[in-house]
Design a protein around this motif. Sequence first.
Motif, PDB file in Angstrom:
ATOM      1  N   GLY A 110       0.815  -1.210   0.000  1.00 15.66           N
ATOM      2  CA  GLY A 110       0.000   0.000   0.000  1.00 15.66           C
ATOM      3  C   GLY A 110       0.849   1.260   0.000  1.00 15.66           C
ATOM      4  N   ILE A 111       1.894   1.287   0.839  1.00 16.52           N
ATOM      5  CA  ILE A 111       2.781   2.448   0.879  1.00 16.52           C
ATOM      6  C   ILE A 111       3.522   2.601  -0.451  1.00 16.52           C
ATOM      7  N   ALA A 112       3.932   1.482  -1.036  1.00 15.65           N
ATOM      8  CA  ALA A 112       4.632   1.533  -2.326  1.00 15.65           C
ATOM      9  C   ALA A 112       3.726   2.092  -3.415  1.00 15.65           C
ATOM     10  N   ILE A 113       2.457   1.678  -3.423  1.00 11.26           N
ATOM     11  CA  ILE A 113       1.520   2.172  -4.440  1.00 11.26           C
ATOM     12  C   ILE A 113       1.247   3.659  -4.232  1.00 11.26           C
ATOM     13  N   GLU A 114       1.117   4.092  -2.975  1.00 12.48           N
ATOM     14  CA  GLU A 114       0.917   5.519  -2.724  1.00 12.48           C
ATOM     15  C   GLU A 114       2.114   6.321  -3.237  1.00 12.48           C
ATOM     16  N   GLY A 115       3.330   5.801  -2.996  1.00 13.13           N
ATOM     17  CA  GLY A 115       4.517   6.493  -3.493  1.00 13.13           C
ATOM     18  C   GLY A 115       4.573   6.513  -5.000  1.00 13.13           C
ATOM     19  N   PHE A 116       4.232   5.387  -5.630  1.00 10.38           N
ATOM     20  CA  PHE A 116       4.237   5.327  -7.098  1.00 10.38           C
ATOM     21  C   PHE A 116       3.233   6.320  -7.681  1.00 10.38           C
ATOM     22  N   CYS A 117       2.053   6.393  -7.070  1.00 14.79           N
ATOM     23  CA  CYS A 117       1.030   7.333  -7.554  1.00 14.79           C
ATOM     24  C   CYS A 117       1.468   8.779  -7.341  1.00 14.79           C
ATOM     25  N   SER A 118       2.172   9.045  -6.238  1.00 18.06           N
ATOM     26  CA  SER A 118       2.689  10.403  -6.013  1.00 18.06           C
ATOM     27  C   SER A 118       3.734  10.754  -7.069  1.00 18.06           C
ATOM     28  N   LEU A 119       4.545   9.758  -7.431  1.00 20.78           N
ATOM     29  CA  LEU A 119       5.538   9.947  -8.486  1.00 20.78           C
ATOM     30  C   LEU A 119       4.861  10.311  -9.808  1.00 20.78           C
ATOM     31  N   ILE A 120       3.804   9.555 -10.144  1.00 19.74           N
ATOM     32  CA  ILE A 120       3.059   9.832 -11.379  1.00 19.74           C
ATOM     33  C   ILE A 120       2.388  11.201 -11.305  1.00 19.74           C
ATOM     34  N   ALA A 121       1.864  11.553 -10.110  1.00 23.50           N
ATOM     35  CA  ALA A 121       1.244  12.868  -9.933  1.00 23.50           C
ATOM     36  C   ALA A 121       2.251  13.986 -10.185  1.00 23.50           C
ATOM     37  N   GLY A 122       3.520  13.727  -9.850  1.00 25.75           N
ATOM     38  CA  GLY A 122       4.561  14.708 -10.138  1.00 25.75           C
ATOM     39  C   GLY A 122       4.735  14.911 -11.626  1.00 25.75           C
ATOM     40  N   PHE A 123       4.735  13.837 -12.393  1.00 24.99           N
ATOM     41  CA  PHE A 123       4.861  13.965 -13.848  1.00 24.99           C
ATOM     42  C   PHE A 123       3.647  14.665 -14.457  1.00 24.99           C
ATOM     43  N   PHE A 124       2.463  14.438 -13.845  1.00 27.89           N
ATOM     44  CA  PHE A 124       1.253  15.100 -14.337  1.00 27.89           C
ATOM     45  C   PHE A 124       1.217  16.575 -13.945  1.00 27.89           C
ATOM     46  N   GLY A 125       2.032  16.967 -12.962  1.00 30.77           N
ATOM     47  CA  GLY A 125       2.071  18.366 -12.542  1.00 30.77           C
ATOM     48  C   GLY A 125       1.014  18.742 -11.538  1.00 30.77           C
ATOM     49  N   CYS A 126       0.512  17.780 -10.754  1.00 32.46           N
ATOM     50  CA  CYS A 126      -0.549  18.078  -9.784  1.00 32.46           C
ATOM     51  C   CYS A 126      -0.076  19.019  -8.682  1.00 32.46           C
ATOM     52  N   GLY A 127       1.206  18.936  -8.322  1.00 33.76           N
ATOM     53  CA  GLY A 127       1.722  19.790  -7.262  1.00 33.76           C
ATOM     54  C   GLY A 127       1.501  19.229  -5.873  1.00 33.76           C
ATOM     55  N   HIS A 128       0.947  18.040  -5.777  1.00 35.31           N
ATOM     56  CA  HIS A 128       0.713  17.402  -4.480  1.00 35.31           C
ATOM     57  C   HIS A 128       0.765  15.885  -4.665  1.00 35.31           C
TER      58      HIS A 128
END
Length: 599
Positions: free
Chosen positions: A385-403
Amino acid sequence: MGSSEGDGYKLKCEKDNNVQIAALFEIENGVEDAEKGDLLVEVETDPKQHILYSARDHPPIYLTIFFGFQHTLISISGVMAVSLLVSDVTCANLDDDIKSTLLSSSLLMSGICTIMMSLIGSRLPLFQGAASDFLVPLLAMQALNKSRCNLIQTSDTDTNQTTFTNSSGISVVNQREFILSNIQELQGSLVAAGTFQCLIGATGLVSLLLKFIGPITIVPTLFLSCVFLVRACVKFASVNWGISFMVAAVSLILSLYLSHHNTPIPMWTRKKGFHIMWFPLHQVYSILIGILVGWFVCGVMTAAGAFSPDDKLARTDTGLDAIIKADWFRIPYPGQFGPISFSTSVFVGFLIGTVTSILDSIGDYYACAKMCNLPPPPAHSVNRGIAIEGFCSLIAGFFGCGHATTTYGGNVGAIGVTKVSSRDVFITTGVIYFIFGIIGKISAVFLTIPYPVLGGVLFVMYGMFIGVVLSNLQVASLSSSRNLAIMGTAILFGLMIPYWLETNPDAIQTGSATTDGMIKLLLINPNLCGGVLACFLDNTVRGTLKERGIEAWQKMIDEKAYDMEEFDGDVTIYDIPLPRFLKESKLFRRLPFIPPLRD
């Protein structure tokens, strides 16, 4: 549910966490008074009431969609608030198109992450939304230069080119490029922080982290978020304090003062005919109802001319042009804001947010399992679960979400109210968010919510956040002078250093403007100043694990906890579907996020 010979029903109520939860059950004998023709309701307490739909169950499609929309409405205000604060910090408020794209990206990523968490993450019914833990470093950046978004337009008659200059004297070719550069600076830092979190989960270092970081470190760190969260609330609410207080009052009355009452909901089914179901509807949707009431009042005041044309942030007709111009379909994609850049100071701030987000999510995992009457999640489920949250945060960075993305505890509480914990419901919620993210006009409509309404929502949301933060102290000894001294010193230090730097912005002079800026951004962050000191003192001053509260947290990752209790499932519910040859591979089974081989 049992069979029925009559036309009546019995309403069983359970009091769970001070919230009355109602579920409808049939009874053998009718409860209709033949003489008066009145419908009678019999209420009894049943403390052993179970989940109506467990995590493995597949409710009817219409119920799945209904409950999916319910979780969407519960969480949408939190996702919107974080995205709008990111827009405010990056100066995207100056461009409605970029602001709408940021919100669309946040909605899309929330949907993707929620689906991934249910399918291959912890496998618990959890919603993944925009993480407010990452706002503090952004708000700290804004505090260093309060007027950096105030661009002054200048025109060059020789080149016939319009340029903008901000309060720092930095000239930019156009306003849009200035906003994009602010967003790009966050992207690289978020990608790095997301990678760190993903590695923490994938390598199984979560248990190691809990050996050094406990409540005495986390509470001062998160509590110091108030320094800048208060300013964000004031910025939105100060547009019209009356409306903000009204929205907050409506939400608090519905969620607190009326928490012990249920709402009568008329229903009709072919089997039971007309009947009334009692459900705490007003409490589940307290924040949403507050938003709708405030939005309606602003609309009436706008139509009545109570707001002047200059009160753009309080009027409901301000964003109508943005809705008209918005595309019907807009699919966010990685790199949509241009090439990413990296900021060391922002990364350090995000790193602090990552650690607090990890610990917060672990608590939500175990709270969700208990709410769903499931065994405590084993280590491989937590790590995944923690790994998936980190992976999604990584992808959110590429999308430019800012969070980044994190688990929303409010949706865990909603499971206790609805008694529906099916993973299908949360997958449906993810699909709804995904659809919201690709329909541009939906994001544009959300952006028309007046600032005072959002200010009132932030009162309630961040007020609850602070309360939840303080609740972590229940496992630590508050009679220990050691703990009190560490927390008090850390909080004072976290308040003192940022205040000193904010009032003396030129106090740090190293001879290098780049170095000066990096040090300022680090020291202006109260979480960093107070959190580092609290962690250092907590790990160097003698104290027992029980006294520090770490013993209780470490028990959360013990797979054998609650073995004697009865659950609505076994630990296999946390296993991800894998080919048998991979499960039998000795090398593959050594990975800390892979479930063990079962017979």
